[in-house]
Design a protein around this motif. Structure first.
Motif, PDB file in Angstrom:
ATOM      1  N   THR A   1       4.190  58.871 -44.650  1.00  0.00           N
ATOM      2  CA  THR A   1       5.177  59.818 -45.171  1.00  0.00           C
ATOM      3  C   THR A   1       4.495  60.994 -45.857  1.00  0.00           C
ATOM      4  O   THR A   1       5.006  62.116 -45.845  1.00  0.00           O
ATOM      5  CB  THR A   1       6.140  59.127 -46.157  1.00  0.00           C
ATOM      6  OG1 THR A   1       5.372  58.494 -47.208  1.00  0.00           O
ATOM      7  CG2 THR A   1       6.995  58.081 -45.443  1.00  0.00           C
ATOM      8  N   SER A   2       3.325  60.701 -46.464  1.00  0.00           N
ATOM      9  CA  SER A   2       2.569  61.794 -47.092  1.00  0.00           C
ATOM     10  C   SER A   2       2.103  62.793 -46.032  1.00  0.00           C
ATOM     11  O   SER A   2       2.176  64.013 -46.230  1.00  0.00           O
ATOM     12  CB  SER A   2       1.371  61.221 -47.850  1.00  0.00           C
ATOM     13  OG  SER A   2       0.596  62.269 -48.400  1.00  0.00           O
ATOM     14  N   ARG A   3       1.641  62.287 -44.896  1.00  0.00           N
ATOM     15  CA  ARG A   3       1.211  63.164 -43.810  1.00  0.00           C
ATOM     16  C   ARG A   3       2.388  63.955 -43.254  1.00  0.00           C
ATOM     17  O   ARG A   3       2.289  65.145 -42.946  1.00  0.00           O
ATOM     18  CB  ARG A   3       0.556  62.341 -42.700  1.00  0.00           C
ATOM     19  CG  ARG A   3      -0.744  61.661 -43.112  1.00  0.00           C
ATOM     20  CD  ARG A   3      -1.308  60.853 -41.960  1.00  0.00           C
ATOM     21  NE  ARG A   3      -1.601  61.708 -40.805  1.00  0.00           N
ATOM     22  CZ  ARG A   3      -1.929  61.225 -39.608  1.00  0.00           C
ATOM     23  NH1 ARG A   3      -1.987  59.909 -39.413  1.00  0.00           N
ATOM     24  NH2 ARG A   3      -2.188  62.059 -38.622  1.00  0.00           N
ATOM     25  N   ILE A   4       3.542  63.258 -43.144  1.00  0.00           N
ATOM     26  CA  ILE A   4       4.735  63.942 -42.640  1.00  0.00           C
ATOM     27  C   ILE A   4       5.157  65.056 -43.596  1.00  0.00           C
ATOM     28  O   ILE A   4       5.503  66.163 -43.173  1.00  0.00           O
ATOM     29  CB  ILE A   4       5.881  62.928 -42.435  1.00  0.00           C
ATOM     30  CG1 ILE A   4       5.533  61.947 -41.321  1.00  0.00           C
ATOM     31  CG2 ILE A   4       7.194  63.643 -42.128  1.00  0.00           C
ATOM     32  CD1 ILE A   4       6.530  60.810 -41.179  1.00  0.00           C
ATOM     33  N   SER A   5       5.138  64.754 -44.892  1.00  0.00           N
ATOM     34  CA  SER A   5       5.536  65.758 -45.896  1.00  0.00           C
ATOM     35  C   SER A   5       4.612  66.970 -45.857  1.00  0.00           C
ATOM     36  O   SER A   5       5.066  68.114 -45.977  1.00  0.00           O
ATOM     37  CB  SER A   5       5.523  65.131 -47.293  1.00  0.00           C
ATOM     38  OG  SER A   5       6.485  64.113 -47.395  1.00  0.00           O
TER      39      SER A   5
ATOM     40  N   VAL B   1      16.132  67.525 -43.087  1.00  0.00           N
ATOM     41  CA  VAL B   1      16.430  66.127 -42.753  1.00  0.00           C
ATOM     42  C   VAL B   1      15.164  65.279 -42.845  1.00  0.00           C
ATOM     43  O   VAL B   1      15.188  64.158 -43.387  1.00  0.00           O
ATOM     44  CB  VAL B   1      17.024  66.048 -41.325  1.00  0.00           C
ATOM     45  CG1 VAL B   1      17.172  64.585 -40.892  1.00  0.00           C
ATOM     46  CG2 VAL B   1      18.363  66.752 -41.273  1.00  0.00           C
ATOM     47  N   ILE B   2      14.042  65.824 -42.324  1.00  0.00           N
ATOM     48  CA  ILE B   2      12.778  65.080 -42.380  1.00  0.00           C
ATOM     49  C   ILE B   2      12.351  64.866 -43.819  1.00  0.00           C
ATOM     50  O   ILE B   2      11.890  63.775 -44.198  1.00  0.00           O
ATOM     51  CB  ILE B   2      11.689  65.837 -41.600  1.00  0.00           C
ATOM     52  CG1 ILE B   2      12.045  65.886 -40.106  1.00  0.00           C
ATOM     53  CG2 ILE B   2      10.331  65.186 -41.798  1.00  0.00           C
ATOM     54  CD1 ILE B   2      11.126  66.762 -39.287  1.00  0.00           C
TER      55      ILE B   2
ATOM     56  N   LEU C   1      12.013  56.855 -47.450  1.00  0.00           N
ATOM     57  CA  LEU C   1      10.975  55.902 -47.053  1.00  0.00           C
ATOM     58  C   LEU C   1      10.003  55.637 -48.194  1.00  0.00           C
ATOM     59  O   LEU C   1       9.456  54.526 -48.322  1.00  0.00           O
ATOM     60  CB  LEU C   1      10.213  56.437 -45.831  1.00  0.00           C
ATOM     61  CG  LEU C   1      10.990  56.446 -44.514  1.00  0.00           C
ATOM     62  CD1 LEU C   1      10.188  57.150 -43.423  1.00  0.00           C
ATOM     63  CD2 LEU C   1      11.312  55.004 -44.088  1.00  0.00           C
ATOM     64  N   ASN C   2       9.776  56.623 -49.025  1.00  0.00           N
ATOM     65  CA  ASN C   2       8.844  56.443 -50.148  1.00  0.00           C
ATOM     66  C   ASN C   2       9.365  55.423 -51.155  1.00  0.00           C
ATOM     67  O   ASN C   2       8.581  54.826 -51.905  1.00  0.00           O
ATOM     68  CB  ASN C   2       8.599  57.781 -50.853  1.00  0.00           C
ATOM     69  CG  ASN C   2       7.653  58.680 -50.060  1.00  0.00           C
ATOM     70  OD1 ASN C   2       6.801  58.185 -49.318  1.00  0.00           O
ATOM     71  ND2 ASN C   2       7.802  59.994 -50.205  1.00  0.00           N
ATOM     72  N   ARG C   3      10.663  55.208 -51.167  1.00  0.00           N
ATOM     73  CA  ARG C   3      11.226  54.234 -52.110  1.00  0.00           C
ATOM     74  C   ARG C   3      10.895  52.792 -51.718  1.00  0.00           C
ATOM     75  O   ARG C   3      11.060  51.873 -52.518  1.00  0.00           O
ATOM     76  CB  ARG C   3      12.753  54.392 -52.175  1.00  0.00           C
ATOM     77  CG  ARG C   3      13.191  55.738 -52.752  1.00  0.00           C
ATOM     78  CD  ARG C   3      14.713  55.828 -52.788  1.00  0.00           C
ATOM     79  NE  ARG C   3      15.155  57.138 -53.261  1.00  0.00           N
ATOM     80  CZ  ARG C   3      16.438  57.494 -53.384  1.00  0.00           C
ATOM     81  NH1 ARG C   3      17.399  56.603 -53.048  1.00  0.00           N
ATOM     82  NH2 ARG C   3      16.740  58.690 -53.823  1.00  0.00           N
ATOM     83  N   LEU C   4      10.436  52.603 -50.483  1.00  0.00           N
ATOM     84  CA  LEU C   4      10.081  51.250 -50.041  1.00  0.00           C
ATOM     85  C   LEU C   4       8.821  50.758 -50.723  1.00  0.00           C
ATOM     86  O   LEU C   4       8.531  49.552 -50.709  1.00  0.00           O
ATOM     87  CB  LEU C   4       9.875  51.236 -48.515  1.00  0.00           C
ATOM     88  CG  LEU C   4      11.101  51.596 -47.670  1.00  0.00           C
ATOM     89  CD1 LEU C   4      10.734  51.617 -46.187  1.00  0.00           C
ATOM     90  CD2 LEU C   4      12.217  50.602 -47.930  1.00  0.00           C
TER      91      LEU C   4
END
Length: 408
Positions: free
Chosen positions: A252-256, A232-233, A240-243
């Motif tokens: 989002t890079s850190r989350i990934s 899900v994450i 979010l990257n599409r924004l």
């Protein structure tokens, strides 16, 4: 060198028996000599009154009483060797042995009408000769040794009977079936103490088996359950990257990256929970692999301003699940980098071992930064245990520490 229970009992019996034989031989020899001297002295003292009546009746001088005994009416008439060792004022009865000529006498000295008279018996002539005494000693020793040998066969048979249940238990513990935690049994006549020991071991093994089962079940269930939220994450970060927002993209890079690390940890835990290493495959350890692993932790290297170099003699294949080896290598390397701010980390690899040496803060201080979810080194130890590798982490003589994994 390890020895069996039978050998231990047999050696203890032989050693103890030989000591006992030596002590008994000394006692026997001393008893014979003391008995001879005591009997001769007491006998001569008893008959001395009869033989010295010669002087009471007015006799004088030296008299040959019998083939072994001579009476004297003055000290100066005694054999020179007796005069040398016996005070002139001495009275009584005793046996004397003289080393000068290996002679032995029983001497009785008594006063009659204020004059001392002497009765001297050559006891050496009436005793066993040295050859006869030696033969008797040898016969006693030979008899003792014969009894020892006879007893040894009985002791060995008894020791074998006693050790049979222990050998059976050791064989079961050393067998492959022992790994299944089946209840142990013993063969032969088991003592009460052994039965209690086996019962305790079986209870302990069952407790371990239950703990391992719970741990593996927990690991599998948790690992599977984590995959759903991580998916899900991942999906959310893709949206979010599409924004196309720079600040959002950084987060989002850190989350990934964190999700990838969690996914790797989950996969590692699942692999460690597997029962066997069958079909684990192998990994090619070469420059390309090391460069990729260094690239993956470049963030840690840069943040610690650390210099990392490596040396690999030649590419080699290692029989290990690739994910587990990469996890082991990464955890050790991150641990070294986080402990070596503005320092040097050196990696040495060959087909026999992996060594990672740093000049950082050592083991006593707490490293900063990434801690491998708190279980980095624990996972390293579990991986090494799974494949039978040897792992060590020790302080260097000067500064820093060395992590070493030996593959064989």
């Amino acid at each position: 060198m390890s020895i069996s229970i039978t050998q231990t009992i047999s050696r203890a019996f032989i050693f103890g028996t030989l000591i006992l034989l030596a002590v008994n031989w000394i006692i026997f020899r001393s008893a014979i000599l003391i008995t001879e001297n005591t009997v001769n002295t007491k006998r001569l003292n008893e008959v001395s009154e009869y033989h010295l009546n010669y002087y009471r009746d007015g006799g004088k001088g030296t008299k040959q009483v019998d083939s072994l005994t001579i009476s004297y009416d003055e000290f100066a008439s005694l054999p020179n060797i007796i005069q040398t060792h016996l005070p002139e004022s001495w009275l009584g009865a005793q046996s004397m042995h003289f080393d000068e000529d290996d002679s032995e006498y029983v001497i009785v000295a008594k006063k009659i009408d204020k004059q001392t008279y002497y009765l001297v018996e050559n006891s050496r002539a009436s005793e066993w000769s040295d050859d006869v005494f030696l033969m008797i000693e040898l016969a006693v020793i030979a008899g003792g040794l014969f009894l020892v040998l006879c007893a040894r066969f009985y002791i060995v048979a008894a020791a074998n009977k006693i050790s049979l249940p222990f050998r059976s238990l050791a064989k079961q513990l050393d067998s492959d079936e022992a790994k299944s935690f089946e209840a142990l049994t013993v063969e032969g006549h088991a003592t009460i103490e052994l039965k209690q020991t086996v019962t305790a071991i079986n209870d302990y093994r069952q407790s371990i088996a239950r703990s391992i089962t719970r741990e593996k079940s927990f690991t599998r269930y948790v690992s599977h359950e984590l995959r759903t939220p991580m998916t899900v994450i991942k999906g959310a970060t893709s949206l979010l990257n599409r924004l196309e927002n720079e600040k959002v993209s950084i987060q989002t890079s850190r989350i990934s990256k964190a999700v990838d690390d969690m996914n790797e940890l989950t996969q590692t835990l699942l692999l460690l929970a597997r029962e066997s290493n069958d079909d684990d495959g192998e990994i090619v350890v070469d420059d390309k692999l090391i460069e990729q692993e260094l690239h993956d932790i470049d963030t840690y290297i840069q943040s610690n301003e650390c210099q990392v170099d490596y040396q690999i003699l030649s590419a080699f294949r290692l029989p290990v699940q690739p994910t587990l080896f990469k996890t082991l290598f990464k955890n050790l390397l991150i641990n070294a980098v986080n402990s070596t701010a503005k320092g040097q980390v050196s990696i040495f690899l060959d087909e026999n071992q992996l060594s990672i040496i740093d000049n950082g803060i050592g083991l006593e201080a707490q490293s900063r930064g990434y801690q491998g979810f708190g279980i980095g080194l624990v996972i390293v130890e579990d991986i090494c245990q799974k494949y039978g590798w040897q792992f060590s982490l020790v302080n260097n003589d000067t500064q820093g520490c060395t992590a070493k994994v030996t593959f064989h």
